[in-house]
Design a protein around this motif. Structure first.
Motif, PDB file in Angstrom:
ATOM      1  N   UNK A  35      23.246  28.216 -21.613  1.00 39.44           N
ATOM      2  CA  UNK A  35      22.140  27.268 -21.825  1.00 39.44           C
ATOM      3  C   UNK A  35      21.369  27.522 -23.193  1.00 39.44           C
ATOM      4  N   UNK A  36      21.396  28.717 -23.707  1.00 36.29           N
ATOM      5  CA  UNK A  36      20.747  29.044 -25.091  1.00 36.29           C
ATOM      6  C   UNK A  36      21.564  28.360 -26.168  1.00 36.29           C
ATOM      7  N   UNK A  37      22.887  28.040 -25.937  1.00 36.02           N
ATOM      8  CA  UNK A  37      23.746  27.294 -26.837  1.00 36.02           C
ATOM      9  C   UNK A  37      23.441  25.863 -26.642  1.00 36.02           C
ATOM     10  N   UNK A  38      23.232  25.351 -25.351  1.00 34.81           N
ATOM     11  CA  UNK A  38      23.130  23.819 -25.173  1.00 34.81           C
ATOM     12  C   UNK A  38      22.081  23.249 -25.897  1.00 34.81           C
ATOM     13  N   UNK A  39      20.968  23.815 -25.693  1.00 39.65           N
ATOM     14  CA  UNK A  39      19.639  23.318 -26.261  1.00 39.65           C
ATOM     15  C   UNK A  39      19.351  23.144 -27.738  1.00 39.65           C
ATOM     16  N   UNK A  40      20.273  23.683 -28.401  1.00 37.92           N
ATOM     17  CA  UNK A  40      20.260  23.575 -29.862  1.00 37.92           C
ATOM     18  C   UNK A  40      21.813  23.509 -30.365  1.00 37.92           C
ATOM     19  N   UNK A  41      22.362  22.252 -30.397  1.00 41.76           N
ATOM     20  CA  UNK A  41      23.747  21.978 -30.573  1.00 41.76           C
ATOM     21  C   UNK A  41      24.223  22.298 -32.221  1.00 41.76           C
ATOM     22  N   UNK A  42      23.375  21.968 -33.204  1.00 44.41           N
ATOM     23  CA  UNK A  42      23.552  22.260 -34.540  1.00 44.41           C
ATOM     24  C   UNK A  42      24.028  23.623 -34.690  1.00 44.41           C
ATOM     25  N   UNK A  43      22.627  24.324 -34.435  1.00 48.61           N
ATOM     26  CA  UNK A  43      22.867  25.860 -34.594  1.00 48.61           C
ATOM     27  C   UNK A  43      23.918  26.465 -33.845  1.00 48.61           C
ATOM     28  N   UNK A  44      24.321  26.066 -32.696  1.00 46.52           N
ATOM     29  CA  UNK A  44      25.217  26.616 -31.810  1.00 46.52           C
ATOM     30  C   UNK A  44      26.483  26.395 -32.572  1.00 46.52           C
ATOM     31  N   UNK A  45      26.857  25.117 -32.835  1.00 49.65           N
ATOM     32  CA  UNK A  45      28.024  25.050 -33.617  1.00 49.65           C
ATOM     33  C   UNK A  45      28.422  25.663 -34.847  1.00 49.65           C
TER      34      UNK A  45
ATOM     35  N   UNK B  72      29.173  29.401 -33.315  1.00 52.00           N
ATOM     36  CA  UNK B  72      30.494  29.422 -32.812  1.00 52.00           C
ATOM     37  C   UNK B  72      31.578  29.405 -33.859  1.00 52.00           C
ATOM     38  N   UNK B  73      31.257  28.682 -34.721  1.00 59.00           N
ATOM     39  CA  UNK B  73      32.462  28.626 -35.996  1.00 59.00           C
ATOM     40  C   UNK B  73      32.426  30.163 -36.419  1.00 59.00           C
ATOM     41  N   UNK B  74      31.453  30.685 -36.836  1.00 60.99           N
ATOM     42  CA  UNK B  74      31.258  32.028 -37.140  1.00 60.99           C
ATOM     43  C   UNK B  74      31.916  33.164 -36.136  1.00 60.99           C
ATOM     44  N   UNK B  75      31.720  33.064 -35.014  1.00 61.18           N
ATOM     45  CA  UNK B  75      32.299  33.821 -33.851  1.00 61.18           C
ATOM     46  C   UNK B  75      33.726  33.698 -34.013  1.00 61.18           C
ATOM     47  N   UNK B  76      34.207  32.559 -34.219  1.00 61.66           N
ATOM     48  CA  UNK B  76      35.758  32.534 -34.230  1.00 61.66           C
ATOM     49  C   UNK B  76      36.416  33.179 -35.368  1.00 61.66           C
ATOM     50  N   UNK B  77      35.770  33.259 -36.415  1.00 63.29           N
ATOM     51  CA  UNK B  77      36.170  34.258 -37.511  1.00 63.29           C
ATOM     52  C   UNK B  77      36.125  35.585 -37.213  1.00 63.29           C
ATOM     53  N   UNK B  78      34.762  36.109 -36.791  1.00 67.49           N
ATOM     54  CA  UNK B  78      34.879  37.433 -36.086  1.00 67.49           C
ATOM     55  C   UNK B  78      35.938  37.762 -34.992  1.00 67.49           C
TER      56      UNK B  78
ATOM     57  N   UNK C 286      25.059  41.603 -30.209  1.00 63.65           N
ATOM     58  CA  UNK C 286      24.042  41.836 -31.399  1.00 63.65           C
ATOM     59  C   UNK C 286      23.753  40.607 -32.215  1.00 63.65           C
ATOM     60  N   UNK C 287      25.156  40.060 -32.585  1.00 61.96           N
ATOM     61  CA  UNK C 287      25.090  38.891 -33.430  1.00 61.96           C
ATOM     62  C   UNK C 287      24.423  37.851 -32.786  1.00 61.96           C
ATOM     63  N   UNK C 288      24.596  37.383 -31.462  1.00 61.54           N
ATOM     64  CA  UNK C 288      23.607  36.591 -30.758  1.00 61.54           C
ATOM     65  C   UNK C 288      22.385  36.662 -30.575  1.00 61.54           C
ATOM     66  N   UNK C 289      22.160  38.002 -30.373  1.00 63.09           N
ATOM     67  CA  UNK C 289      20.713  38.055 -30.548  1.00 63.09           C
ATOM     68  C   UNK C 289      19.891  37.994 -31.744  1.00 63.09           C
ATOM     69  N   UNK C 290      20.439  38.319 -32.856  1.00 63.63           N
ATOM     70  CA  UNK C 290      19.930  37.962 -34.240  1.00 63.63           C
ATOM     71  C   UNK C 290      19.674  36.695 -34.462  1.00 63.63           C
ATOM     72  N   UNK C 291      20.680  35.565 -34.082  1.00 61.90           N
ATOM     73  CA  UNK C 291      20.684  34.300 -34.183  1.00 61.90           C
ATOM     74  C   UNK C 291      19.793  33.703 -33.359  1.00 61.90           C
TER      75      UNK C 291
END
Length: 275
Positions: A227-237, A240-246, A173-178
């Motif tokens: 691939x959805x994370x590779x094409x937008x490195x800044x937003x993905x970083x 992923x930092x937020x996911x680490x906290x979750x 769900x978090x991935x979908x929203x972002x």
């Protein structure tokens, strides 16, 4: 998350050319992170290959197999380990280089499923691990049938997230929203209709559940190699930092229990007709 994009479609308000460009960018994005892909992506369970043999009615041992979209060789190595004589087909420079470094004794040829660089009736299996959705099925189906021997099998499979597991559903769900990716819908698209919209092949379907326990860093690197994370490195970083906290809250010991459903589709080519 093990996001599995369906074949490209044209969203409302988008041009076909823009959609194709995005799909192509995602397809080629793996080449820059081939080592990360090889080190962190999940493998496949032995039960998957048991299911392939059962559904195809053919043993992998001694079979000639073309593993298409082989990437870094995760599935290729397992097919080889089952006793198959495997040739890998891979279009990407970075992925092919990583493959050569990992599996130097297994042949790899450059190409893709839309135009296989293989002879007619030369293989017993054509396999696609996490790769069929990058093909044009209208071209890839005839190519698979061309290179398969009579009675040979086309096997397609994907590791998909087990979205009935609560923490995985929440992460999806978090991935979908972002990123605007609806992972449950993508999983529903991994079926025989998507595999062959022409209806020339009749696919049997099976799901194999398995899991692996990995460090949180490996899990995040696995996510980041999609691939959805590779094409937008800044937003993905940032994501992923937020996911680490979750996930630190869910897995305080730092070990993540990833649960997968391997979606498997197998179709058999027509047997030779006796005059």
């Amino acid at each position: 998350m093990a996001t599995t994009p369906p074949p490209p479609t044209t969203p409302a308000g988008s041009s076909t050319q823009t959609t194709r460009t995005t799909h192509t960018a995602r397809a080629h994005s793996f080449n820059a992170v081939a080592a990360q892909y090889a080190a962190n992506r999940p493998s496949y369970p032995p039960a998957l290959f048991d299911a392939i043999e059962d559904m195809a009615g053919l043993p992998l041992t001694g079979a000639r197999v073309a593993d298409v979209g082989a990437g870094t060789g995760i599935a290729t190595a397992l097919l080889h380990g089952r006793g198959a004589d495997v040739v890998a087909v891979e279009p990407g420079d970075g992925m092919a280089a990583q493959f050569h470094g990992t599996l130097p004794r297994i042949p790899i040829v450059r190409g893709n499923g839309n135009a296989l660089p293989l002879a007619d009736a030369s293989v017993d299996f054509v396999t696609y691990a996490q790769a069929w959705h990058w093909t044009d099925p209208a071209r890839a189906v005839p190519e698979a049938l061309r290179v398969l021997r009579p009675g040979g099998a086309l096997a397609l499979w994907w590791n998909t997230d087990a979205i009935d597991v609560p923490w995985i559903a929440q992460a999806a769900e978090r991935t979908g929203r972002r990123f605007g990716v609806h992972i449950p819908a993508e999983r529903r698209n991994v079926n025989a209709r998507v595999a062959d919209p022409t209806g020339r092949l009749h696919f049997a379907h099976r799901t194999v559940r398995w899991s692996r326990r990995v460090p949180l860093d490996t899990h995040l690197a696995n996510i980041g190699s999609h691939s959805i994370f590779l094409v937008d490195a800044e937003r993905s970083a940032a994501f992923l930092a937020e996911e680490r906290e979750h996930l630190t809250q869910v897995f305080p010991d730092g070990m993540v229990e990833e649960v997968y459903d391997v979606v498997l589709l197998v179709a058999t080519s027509p047997a030779a007709v006796t005059p």
